[in-house]
Design an enzyme around this catalytic site. Structure first.
Site, PDB file in Angstrom:
ATOM      1  N   GLU A 131      -4.061  -4.070   9.709  1.00 45.85           N
ATOM      2  CA  GLU A 131      -4.570  -5.096   8.794  1.00 45.85           C
ATOM      3  C   GLU A 131      -6.008  -5.532   9.089  1.00 45.85           C
ATOM      4  O   GLU A 131      -6.785  -5.762   8.168  1.00 45.85           O
ATOM      5  CB  GLU A 131      -3.627  -6.301   8.768  1.00 45.85           C
ATOM      6  CG  GLU A 131      -2.248  -5.970   8.206  1.00 45.85           C
ATOM      7  CD  GLU A 131      -2.263  -5.430   6.767  1.00 45.85           C
ATOM      8  OE1 GLU A 131      -3.313  -5.512   6.100  1.00 45.85           O
ATOM      9  OE2 GLU A 131      -1.224  -4.921   6.325  1.00 45.85           O
ATOM     10  N   TYR A 178      -4.549 -10.056  10.062  1.00 50.30           N
ATOM     11  CA  TYR A 178      -5.597  -9.759   9.085  1.00 50.30           C
ATOM     12  C   TYR A 178      -6.931 -10.381   9.518  1.00 50.30           C
ATOM     13  O   TYR A 178      -7.937  -9.693   9.662  1.00 50.30           O
ATOM     14  CB  TYR A 178      -5.229 -10.336   7.705  1.00 50.30           C
ATOM     15  CG  TYR A 178      -3.977  -9.774   7.071  1.00 50.30           C
ATOM     16  CD1 TYR A 178      -4.064  -8.924   5.968  1.00 50.30           C
ATOM     17  CD2 TYR A 178      -2.709 -10.110   7.528  1.00 50.30           C
ATOM     18  CE1 TYR A 178      -2.926  -8.426   5.345  1.00 50.30           C
ATOM     19  CE2 TYR A 178      -1.566  -9.611   6.930  1.00 50.30           C
ATOM     20  CZ  TYR A 178      -1.672  -8.761   5.838  1.00 50.30           C
ATOM     21  OH  TYR A 178      -0.551  -8.266   5.243  1.00 50.30           O
ATOM     22  N   ASP A 218       9.831 -10.842   9.373  1.00 51.33           N
ATOM     23  CA  ASP A 218       9.568 -11.598   8.141  1.00 51.33           C
ATOM     24  C   ASP A 218       9.102 -13.021   8.466  1.00 51.33           C
ATOM     25  O   ASP A 218       8.239 -13.573   7.789  1.00 51.33           O
ATOM     26  CB  ASP A 218      10.817 -11.663   7.257  1.00 51.33           C
ATOM     27  CG  ASP A 218      11.159 -10.301   6.652  1.00 51.33           C
ATOM     28  OD1 ASP A 218      10.238  -9.482   6.507  1.00 51.33           O
ATOM     29  OD2 ASP A 218      12.337 -10.071   6.340  1.00 51.33           O
ATOM     30  N   HIS A 250      -6.097   0.638   2.713  1.00 55.12           N
ATOM     31  CA  HIS A 250      -4.931   1.050   3.513  1.00 55.12           C
ATOM     32  C   HIS A 250      -4.684   2.566   3.461  1.00 55.12           C
ATOM     33  O   HIS A 250      -4.000   3.106   4.327  1.00 55.12           O
ATOM     34  CB  HIS A 250      -3.673   0.337   3.020  1.00 55.12           C
ATOM     35  CG  HIS A 250      -3.380  -0.936   3.740  1.00 55.12           C
ATOM     36  ND1 HIS A 250      -3.278  -1.024   5.112  1.00 55.12           N
ATOM     37  CD2 HIS A 250      -3.126  -2.192   3.276  1.00 55.12           C
ATOM     38  CE1 HIS A 250      -2.978  -2.252   5.467  1.00 55.12           C
ATOM     39  NE2 HIS A 250      -2.891  -2.998   4.362  1.00 55.12           N
ATOM     40  N   HIS A 286      -8.235  -3.988  -0.968  1.00 54.68           N
ATOM     41  CA  HIS A 286      -7.454  -4.023   0.273  1.00 54.68           C
ATOM     42  C   HIS A 286      -6.425  -2.892   0.310  1.00 54.68           C
ATOM     43  O   HIS A 286      -6.336  -2.144   1.292  1.00 54.68           O
ATOM     44  CB  HIS A 286      -6.759  -5.384   0.397  1.00 54.68           C
ATOM     45  CG  HIS A 286      -6.005  -5.567   1.672  1.00 54.68           C
ATOM     46  ND1 HIS A 286      -6.586  -6.076   2.810  1.00 54.68           N
ATOM     47  CD2 HIS A 286      -4.717  -5.284   2.002  1.00 54.68           C
ATOM     48  CE1 HIS A 286      -5.680  -6.100   3.782  1.00 54.68           C
ATOM     49  NE2 HIS A 286      -4.538  -5.633   3.305  1.00 54.68           N
ATOM     50  N   GLU A 287      -5.667  -2.746  -0.790  1.00 54.30           N
ATOM     51  CA  GLU A 287      -4.621  -1.713  -0.808  1.00 54.30           C
ATOM     52  C   GLU A 287      -5.228  -0.304  -0.787  1.00 54.30           C
ATOM     53  O   GLU A 287      -4.697   0.604  -0.145  1.00 54.30           O
ATOM     54  CB  GLU A 287      -3.698  -1.893  -2.015  1.00 54.30           C
ATOM     55  CG  GLU A 287      -3.035  -3.272  -2.134  1.00 54.30           C
ATOM     56  CD  GLU A 287      -2.370  -3.789  -0.875  1.00 54.30           C
ATOM     57  OE1 GLU A 287      -1.999  -2.980   0.000  1.00 54.30           O
ATOM     58  OE2 GLU A 287      -2.219  -5.018  -0.738  1.00 54.30           O
ATOM     59  N   GLU A 319       0.791  -1.233   0.000  1.00 56.64           N
ATOM     60  CA  GLU A 319       0.000   0.000   0.000  1.00 56.64           C
ATOM     61  C   GLU A 319       0.825   1.286   0.000  1.00 56.64           C
ATOM     62  O   GLU A 319       0.460   2.257   0.665  1.00 56.64           O
ATOM     63  CB  GLU A 319      -0.927  -0.014   1.224  1.00 56.64           C
ATOM     64  CG  GLU A 319      -0.220   0.049   2.587  1.00 56.64           C
ATOM     65  CD  GLU A 319       0.169  -1.288   3.193  1.00 56.64           C
ATOM     66  OE1 GLU A 319       0.467  -1.325   4.394  1.00 56.64           O
ATOM     67  OE2 GLU A 319       0.186  -2.306   2.454  1.00 56.64           O
TER      68      GLU A 319
END
Length: 617
Positions: free
Chosen positions: A318, A383, A375, A299, A295-296, A271
């Site tokens: 999220e 989410y 990561d 954001h 979704h993006e 995003e």
């Protein structure tokens, strides 16, 4: 007052805050480095201020000045994944409220974790090299020395020198281009981002890019081989933006462009303000996967405008974004569609919990991230557990319109700031002050601080899922002699979303007998589908059922694109098929050098191999 410590950053934001960055990048494709300078405008929060710490990772720092005067600096010990603190001593004392411009001259490393350098062969056009950055969550420090924490929001300006046959774009508004006065073979592109944003949203892409207008405030960017297909695929962008504005308030970022990256991009989307990244796996030709763009777009409010203060509160970004994305789906499709997507999300959450283990603290909605590599912690938990909590609260508080009123008000109140779960919860109780008795009955500790699945499973409307569930049950219960009862008509009336759901349901069952998947291919011709979400699930299903013909197709999909959502499970499925264990490792090693560094490291761990050395990055 919440603690001014971020376990994922060396920089303390209790003593000073960055207000603006002025970036100068010289993009060097020969040596795979950015030769760079950053001037940070820093506001001092305490008296007798004389030193500050910035985050860095693998940077070669050659010079630091403060208001033009030389400043002493040292690089501290290197941490395995957090990088190295850059300790700067100012040549003068400052008092609270004063500003200082700290300028750092440096060079990135060829294996900087934020940057992927692609050779011409790795691009669609095969003629020019390509560079893209991916800073979330804590990789900006490998590209820019900064206070690399989402608690910090700043504006930025940038000028980028690139070979003149290439184009640069950033997560900012374009501010002109000109020949590089230092080198006639290069051009300088300028960018400005007037809305304060966290460091993880700084993004740069350089390549043989073209663009097409897709709306009054939107262009789509990609290599020319993809650009027209992308313009078609994302033609509903303005409708989505308007729908989101109707739900969440005005879009404040000016431009909303989409950039389709080369296949090695590890995520579905990112995003970055003014420049959403999208994976080319979305270009399925059926416009069915616009939920990634929904979704993006979402954001732009939840994440970019209201931001988690530290990564422990990532669910604020999220969970709210998934909630808003599904509200856009509700407006553009139907309430049944939103319910259907929510059911699919619950299954994704179940899969993440199964992968991490139901007692793993990383499945907490608010995990402790001390000494955790972000990561490795990445999953669907923030989410989908976040969405499940918001949906549960929606049901308790009076339905979607009532709860969306809270979400819109929350966005207005906390715009341009970074917040914690406690601040969110305090505002929830304030907004619904007449329903505090109901909110007090919520088991907050079980939702926030307990691993595993949520304490409450919402009862979603299964209307759109019923056909998928029925077909899944038929395949599971049918004996080999009755496989002739299946026909192509079983799936003719299913939408793309329903076909994906049908395959997802089968993946949750014990592997089907080999005879069943062979028959499924005969009647449904699933090998011929190009939609990445369908193909990914189908190939996993085949490999689980030990269909050897599917192994080369699964490994091909795992390597011809690099979206971790697809690549990691496909490699794992082949690796777990005993006969092809070594083949999975061999194919990974052969393709490792072409992979994004984050993807390469995580697949290596999945396949029980040592993490990538710089040679492979």
């Amino acid at each position: 007052m919440t603690s001014a410590i971020d376990p994922c950053s060396f920089s303390s934001f209790s003593k000073c805050v960055t207000k603006h960055l002025n970036l100068t990048f010289h993009v060097d494709f020969d040596s795979h480095v950015l030769k760079a300078k950053v001037a940070l405008t820093v506001e001092v929060l305490v008296d007798h201020f004389k030193s500050l710490t910035l985050d860095t990772k693998d940077l070669k720092v050659s010079k630091v000045t403060a208001n033009g005067q030389a400043a002493k600096f040292t690089l501290g010990p290197k941490h395995s994944f957090m990088g190295t603190p850059l300790e700067i001593t100012l040549p003068f004392d400052l008092s609270r409220g004063q500003h200082v411009i700290v300028e750092v001259t440096y060079e990135t490393a060829p294996n900087a974790s934020a940057l992927q350098w692609l050779t011409p062969e790795q691009t669609a056009g095969k003629k020019h090299p390509y560079l893209f950055s991916q800073c979330q969550a804590t990789h900006c420090r490998s590209m820019v020395p900064c206070q690399d924490t989402p608690a910090m929001k700043h504006t930025y300006y940038a000028q980028v020198s690139v070979p003149k046959e290439l184009v640069a774009v950033m997560s900012a508004v374009r501010d002109g281009e000109e020949p590089d006065p230092q080198d006639s073979s290069r051009a300088i592109y300028r960018f400005r981002q007037p809305v304060p944003m966290p460091s993880y949203l700084i993004a740069i892409v350089v390549g043989a890019l073209e663009s097409r207008e897709i709306g009054p405030r939107s262009r789509v960017w990609s290599e020319k081989e993809f650009v027209d297909k992308a313009a078609y695929e994302f033609s509903e962008t303005e409708t989505m933006l308007k729908t989101a504005e109707g739900l969440a308030g005005p879009y404040v970022w000016g431009q909303y462009d989409i950039l389709v990256l080369p296949p090695s991009f590890p995520y579905g989307g990112m995003e970055n303000p003014c420049l959403t990244y999208a994976t080319p796996t979305l270009l399925a030709g059926d416009r069915s996967l616009s939920n990634v763009i929904a979704h993006e777009i979402s954001h732009s409010w939840t994440g970019n405008l209201v931001t988690n203060k530290t990564w422990e509160h990532f669910w604020l970004n999220e969970g709210h974004t998934v909630y808003l994305e599904r509200m856009i789906g509700r407006s553009m499709e139907s309430e049944q569609f939103r319910q259907f997507k929510a059911m699919g999300g619950w299954k994704e959450l179940q899969e993440s919990v199964n992968t991490f283990g139901a007692n793993n603290p990383l499945t907490n909605l608010v995990p402790n991230l001390n000494e955790v590599d972000l990561d490795e912690a990445f999953s669907s938990v923030p989410y989908e557990k976040g969405f499940a909590l918001l949906y549960h609260l929606e049901e308790l508080m009076g339905g979607p319109e009532v709860f969306m009123g809270f979400v819109k008000s929350y966005i207005q109140l906390f715009s341009y700031s970074s917040i914690t779960t406690e601040e969110w919860k305090h505002y929830l109780f304030t907004y619904f002050k007449n329903k505090v008795d109901i909110l007090n009955k919520v088991d907050w500790n079980a939702w926030m601080h307990t691993p595993g699945m949520p304490p409450v499973k919402p009862q979603y409307d299964s209307t759109m899922a019923d056909a998928c569930i029925a077909l899944c049950k038929r395949w599971v219960k049918t004996k080999e002699g009755d496989l002739g009862n299946f026909s192509e008509w079983d799936v003719k009336t299913l939408s793309t979303h329903q076909l994906i759901e049908f395959l997802s349901l089968l993946l949750q069952q014990e592997p089907l007998p080999l005879s069943h998947v062979k028959r499924m291919q005969e009647v449904y011709q699933l090998n011929s589908f190009n939609n990445a979400e369908i193909r990914f699930r189908w190939l996993r299903l085949c490999v689980k059922s030990k269909w050897e013909d599917a192994v080369p197709m699964a490994l091909k999909m795992a390597t011809e694109q690099g979206r971790m959502k697809f690549t990691r499970p496909l490699f794992k499925e082949v690796y777990n098929f005993d006969k092809y264990h070594e083949e999975a490792v061999r194919v990974f090693i052969a393709h490792r050098a072409a992979m994004h560094p984050v993807t390469a490291n995580l697949v290596a761990k999945d396949l029980k191999l040592p993490a990538a050395s710089p040679l492979f990055l």
